[in-house]
Design a protein around this motif. Structure first.
Motif, PDB file in Angstrom:
ATOM      1  N   THR A  58       0.847  -1.218  -0.082  1.00  0.00           N
ATOM      2  CA  THR A  58       0.007   0.017  -0.015  1.00  0.00           C
ATOM      3  C   THR A  58       0.794   1.231  -0.122  1.00  0.00           C
ATOM      4  OG1 THR A  58      -0.191  -0.196   2.544  1.00  0.00           O
ATOM      5  CG2 THR A  58      -1.963  -1.224   1.073  1.00  0.00           C
ATOM      6  N   GLY A  59       2.004   1.123   0.564  1.00  0.00           N
ATOM      7  CA  GLY A  59       2.873   2.342   0.775  1.00  0.00           C
ATOM      8  C   GLY A  59       3.324   2.910  -0.880  1.00  0.00           C
ATOM      9  N   PHE A  60       3.646   1.754  -1.582  1.00  0.00           N
ATOM     10  CA  PHE A  60       4.047   2.283  -2.914  1.00  0.00           C
ATOM     11  C   PHE A  60       2.902   2.685  -3.873  1.00  0.00           C
ATOM     12  CE2 PHE A  60       4.991   1.471  -7.401  1.00  0.00           C
ATOM     13  CZ  PHE A  60       6.477   1.672  -7.443  1.00  0.00           C
ATOM     14  N   PHE A  61       1.695   1.881  -3.519  1.00  0.00           N
ATOM     15  CA  PHE A  61       0.428   2.252  -4.219  1.00  0.00           C
ATOM     16  C   PHE A  61       0.022   3.817  -4.061  1.00  0.00           C
ATOM     17  CE2 PHE A  61      -4.001   2.756  -5.209  1.00  0.00           C
ATOM     18  CZ  PHE A  61      -4.059   1.812  -6.118  1.00  0.00           C
ATOM     19  N   THR A  62       0.206   4.208  -2.695  1.00  0.00           N
ATOM     20  CA  THR A  62      -0.224   5.505  -2.291  1.00  0.00           C
ATOM     21  C   THR A  62       0.692   6.507  -2.786  1.00  0.00           C
ATOM     22  OG1 THR A  62      -1.063   4.611  -0.061  1.00  0.00           O
ATOM     23  CG2 THR A  62      -0.574   7.026  -0.197  1.00  0.00           C
ATOM     24  N   ALA A  63       1.991   6.193  -2.906  1.00  0.00           N
ATOM     25  CA  ALA A  63       3.133   7.092  -3.347  1.00  0.00           C
ATOM     26  C   ALA A  63       2.913   7.464  -4.787  1.00  0.00           C
ATOM     27  CB  ALA A  63       4.275   6.898  -2.748  1.00  0.00           C
ATOM     28  N   TRP A  64       2.803   6.448  -5.431  1.00  0.00           N
ATOM     29  CA  TRP A  64       2.875   6.483  -6.968  1.00  0.00           C
ATOM     30  C   TRP A  64       1.915   6.366  -8.137  1.00  0.00           C
ATOM     31  CZ3 TRP A  64       7.238   9.087  -8.213  1.00  0.00           C
ATOM     32  CH2 TRP A  64       7.963   9.016  -7.065  1.00  0.00           C
ATOM     33  N   PHE A  65       0.580   5.845  -7.474  1.00  0.00           N
ATOM     34  CA  PHE A  65      -0.559   5.545  -8.368  1.00  0.00           C
ATOM     35  C   PHE A  65      -0.987   6.745  -9.136  1.00  0.00           C
ATOM     36  CE2 PHE A  65      -5.229   5.018  -8.997  1.00  0.00           C
ATOM     37  CZ  PHE A  65      -5.062   3.952 -10.052  1.00  0.00           C
ATOM     38  N   PRO A  66      -1.253   7.882  -8.426  1.00  0.00           N
ATOM     39  CA  PRO A  66      -1.649   9.093  -9.369  1.00  0.00           C
ATOM     40  C   PRO A  66      -0.761   9.355 -10.475  1.00  0.00           C
ATOM     41  CG  PRO A  66      -1.695   9.684  -6.886  1.00  0.00           C
ATOM     42  CD  PRO A  66      -0.811   8.190  -7.075  1.00  0.00           C
ATOM     43  N   ALA A  67       0.824   9.323 -10.222  1.00  0.00           N
ATOM     44  CA  ALA A  67       1.537   9.282 -11.515  1.00  0.00           C
ATOM     45  C   ALA A  67       1.489   8.370 -12.529  1.00  0.00           C
ATOM     46  CB  ALA A  67       3.089   9.793 -10.948  1.00  0.00           C
ATOM     47  N   ILE A  68       1.196   6.948 -11.835  1.00  0.00           N
ATOM     48  CA  ILE A  68       1.155   5.820 -12.958  1.00  0.00           C
ATOM     49  C   ILE A  68      -0.103   6.173 -13.594  1.00  0.00           C
ATOM     50  CG2 ILE A  68       1.083   3.392 -13.268  1.00  0.00           C
ATOM     51  CD1 ILE A  68       2.876   3.385 -10.863  1.00  0.00           C
ATOM     52  N   LEU A  69      -1.231   6.208 -13.167  1.00  0.00           N
ATOM     53  CA  LEU A  69      -2.555   6.672 -13.672  1.00  0.00           C
ATOM     54  C   LEU A  69      -2.416   7.650 -14.721  1.00  0.00           C
ATOM     55  CD1 LEU A  69      -5.606   6.002 -13.716  1.00  0.00           C
ATOM     56  CD2 LEU A  69      -6.084   7.808 -11.816  1.00  0.00           C
ATOM     57  N   LEU A  70      -2.213   8.789 -14.370  1.00  0.00           N
ATOM     58  CA  LEU A  70      -2.108   9.922 -15.742  1.00  0.00           C
ATOM     59  C   LEU A  70      -1.157   9.459 -16.642  1.00  0.00           C
ATOM     60  CD1 LEU A  70      -1.944  13.270 -13.665  1.00  0.00           C
ATOM     61  CD2 LEU A  70      -3.818  12.142 -14.757  1.00  0.00           C
ATOM     62  N   GLY A  71      -0.068   8.751 -16.410  1.00  0.00           N
ATOM     63  CA  GLY A  71       0.959   8.349 -17.493  1.00  0.00           C
ATOM     64  C   GLY A  71       0.251   7.142 -18.197  1.00  0.00           C
ATOM     65  N   ALA A  72      -0.418   6.132 -17.544  1.00  0.00           N
ATOM     66  CA  ALA A  72      -1.078   5.262 -18.487  1.00  0.00           C
ATOM     67  C   ALA A  72      -1.990   5.701 -19.367  1.00  0.00           C
ATOM     68  CB  ALA A  72      -1.737   4.232 -17.360  1.00  0.00           C
ATOM     69  N   ILE A  73      -3.027   6.666 -18.843  1.00  0.00           N
ATOM     70  CA  ILE A  73      -3.925   7.396 -19.634  1.00  0.00           C
ATOM     71  C   ILE A  73      -3.416   8.379 -20.810  1.00  0.00           C
ATOM     72  CG2 ILE A  73      -5.961   9.070 -19.725  1.00  0.00           C
ATOM     73  CD1 ILE A  73      -6.464   8.278 -16.697  1.00  0.00           C
ATOM     74  N   PHE A  74      -2.070   8.964 -20.644  1.00  0.00           N
ATOM     75  CA  PHE A  74      -1.513   9.636 -21.492  1.00  0.00           C
ATOM     76  C   PHE A  74      -1.036   8.613 -22.585  1.00  0.00           C
ATOM     77  CE2 PHE A  74       2.465  11.703 -23.209  1.00  0.00           C
ATOM     78  CZ  PHE A  74       1.734  12.736 -23.987  1.00  0.00           C
ATOM     79  N   GLY A  75      -0.464   7.717 -22.213  1.00  0.00           N
ATOM     80  CA  GLY A  75      -0.265   6.745 -23.031  1.00  0.00           C
ATOM     81  C   GLY A  75      -1.039   6.195 -24.200  1.00  0.00           C
ATOM     82  N   GLN A  76      -2.212   5.768 -23.419  1.00  0.00           N
ATOM     83  CA  GLN A  76      -3.478   5.199 -24.161  1.00  0.00           C
ATOM     84  C   GLN A  76      -3.947   6.353 -24.984  1.00  0.00           C
ATOM     85  OE1 GLN A  76      -4.003   1.907 -23.637  1.00  0.00           O
ATOM     86  NE2 GLN A  76      -5.535   2.221 -25.496  1.00  0.00           N
ATOM     87  N   LEU A  77      -3.999   7.607 -24.730  1.00  0.00           N
ATOM     88  CA  LEU A  77      -4.360   8.746 -25.411  1.00  0.00           C
ATOM     89  C   LEU A  77      -3.516   8.689 -26.758  1.00  0.00           C
ATOM     90  CD1 LEU A  77      -5.753  11.532 -26.208  1.00  0.00           C
ATOM     91  CD2 LEU A  77      -4.015  12.543 -24.742  1.00  0.00           C
ATOM     92  N   MET A  78      -2.114   8.658 -26.628  1.00  0.00           N
ATOM     93  CA  MET A  78      -0.995   8.466 -27.783  1.00  0.00           C
ATOM     94  C   MET A  78      -1.401   7.493 -28.592  1.00  0.00           C
ATOM     95  SD  MET A  78       0.811  11.465 -27.545  1.00  0.00           S
ATOM     96  CE  MET A  78       2.208  11.121 -28.405  1.00  0.00           C
ATOM     97  N   ASP A  79      -1.845   6.357 -27.826  1.00  0.00           N
ATOM     98  CA  ASP A  79      -1.731   5.238 -28.923  1.00  0.00           C
ATOM     99  C   ASP A  79      -3.346   5.183 -29.455  1.00  0.00           C
ATOM    100  OD1 ASP A  79      -1.223   2.753 -29.832  1.00  0.00           O
ATOM    101  OD2 ASP A  79      -2.262   1.435 -28.327  1.00  0.00           O
TER     102      ASP A  79
END
Length: 436
Positions: A58-79
């Motif tokens: 949960t510590g890693f999820f709390t710290a990095w999920f927002p950045a990974i979420l936006l990054g994944a959506i951005f990548g999907q948008l580009m694709d």
């Protein structure tokens, strides 16, 4: 007990690698292997799994999920919009068929350094790589090596990169994304030059030995689809420039925390992308949903590995290893590099390795009075070497799912370009930071 702890730790790590390479879900594998490590070290199973494992998860999820979420959506948008493929095609025009290798490396690097998920990069660049290698009659088995090298070897660990592997150290050393000074830049350029030379040398030798394009039958069938590209190159590149430029401007000029700067820059890039790509992007809700799903899967997989590391960190064996590495007189930077390298290799994940190693190691080495910028860059570089072993998720996906190749044919080039070369440059970085 110490002997049993060492045996349990190595057995758990070996089992994690084997299960991952055999296709067992990484979350299931990590839980089972963490339990094995805990039992062999005499740790209370309930505390190890319900407290330590879940705290790491949960510590890693709390710290990095927002950045990974936006990054994944951005990548999907580009694709989904065709922007990623537009950049890949433009790279082929810039370099031409005679420089097919550098065109593939360049396209992968531009997309990755621009914040696009490596998995999106793989599927976007491969069709272009297929055509370039076919036109130049270069062996198909080298395509995975060129793609992996361009997308993870130097882009995710170089100064200014918005990738998570360059951001995790900022949270532990209080640094910025450009930490490490000119030595960091020199190391990134050295990886680029050595890796590009290695790929070209191996391809040339294979061609001189009589090898031709010769792709697997599955790769030919897969390539039969062509979606076309409706996005102009300038529009495809603009969101990437806003992301990278905005991220570094906010974190450096305005003093914003790197993670916060990345979230703001990604948010701006997403809004710009949805405006620029409104015509080719027909199902915006699907893009958002698919990006969110991908983020959950990617984050959960990494969290599972970090949870395993949290349990391993409690064992007497792990503490003994840390004591040896941190007790090397005059070789403090080398100890940090070796610890992160080994952990990243064991987990098959650069971000997972950093997530396990730095919470434990950073306070120890900071207490020695070492330079935070140097430790940041060494940690980032160390995470990008042995992480690319055969069980790495992106390596497996690129070789088997994207390129339809086998590890026997394709992995030797991946190893040279994305394991051997970065590891050699890591040694260079340790020497330079130690001497300065």
């Amino acid at each position: 007990m110490l002997v049993a702890s060492f045996l349990g730790l190595f057995a758990g790590l070996a089992l994690l690698v084997v299960l991952t390479m055999r296709g067992v879900n990484i979350i299931i594998s990590a839980v089972l292997c963490a339990m094995l490590v805990a039992v062999c070290s005499g740790l209370p199973l309930d505390q190890a799994m319900l407290e330590s494992y879940m705290a790491g998860f949960t510590g890693f999820f709390t710290a990095w999920f927002p950045a990974i979420l936006l990054g994944a959506i951005f990548g999907q948008l580009m694709d989904d919009s065709g922007a990623a493929k537009a950049i890949a095609r433009q790279s082929s025009h810039w370099f031409g068929e005679k420089r097919a290798i550098m065109a593939v490396v360049g396209a992968s690097a531009i997309l990755t350094y621009g914040g696009v998920s490596v998995f999106v990069v793989g599927f976007s660049v491969y069709p272009i790589a297929f055509e370039l290698f076919k036109a130049a009659n270069l062996p198909h088995r080298f395509i995975p090596g060129a793609m992996v090298f361009g997308s993870i070897s130097f882009t995710m660990t170089s100064p200014g990169s918005p990738e998570v592997q360059n951001l995790i150290p900022t949270e532990h050393f209080g640094t910025t994304a450009v930490a490490g000074g000119m030595i960091g830049v020199i190391c990134a350029l050295t990886i680029l030059v050595l890796g590009a030379w290695a790929i070209r040398h191996r391809v040339r030798r294979a061609v001189n030995a009589g090898e031709t394009f010769d792709p697997p039958a599955a790769a030919v069938r897969q390539h039969g689809r062509d979606d076309g590209v409706a996005v102009p190159t300038w529009a495809a590149l603009l969101p990437l420039l806003v992301l990278v430029g905005g991220f570094n401007l906010l974190s450096l000029a305005l003093g914003m925390r790197p993670v916060e700067a990345l979230l703001v820059a990604m948010g701006a890039s997403l809004l710009l992308g949805f405006v620029l790509f409104r015509r080719p992007l027909h199902q915006r809700a699907r893009t958002l949903g698919t990006g969110a799903d991908n983020a959950l899967v990617a984050t959960a997989n990494t969290c599972a590995v970090v949870g395993f590391g949290a349990v391993a960190a409690l064992t007497p064996a792990f503490k003994e290893i840390v004591a040896v590495l941190t007790g090397l007189p005059g070789l403090e930077y080398a100890g940090l590099a070796m610890a992160v390298t080994v952990i990243a290799g064991i987990t098959g994940s650069a971000s997972g390795g950093l997530g396990i190693a730095l919470p434990i190691l950073a306070p120890i080495y900071q207490g020695m009075g070492l330079d935070n910028g140097a430790m940041h860059r060494i940690s980032a570089l160390a995470s990008g070497g042995l992480d690319s072993l055969p069980h790495n998720g992106y390596v497996v996906t690129t070789i088997r799912a994207v390129c339809k190749e086998t590890h026997q044919r394709a992995y030797p080039m991946v190893f040279i370009a994305s394991v051997l070369v970065p590891s050699v440059v890591l040694v260079l970085a340790v020497v330079l930071y130690t001497l300065v």
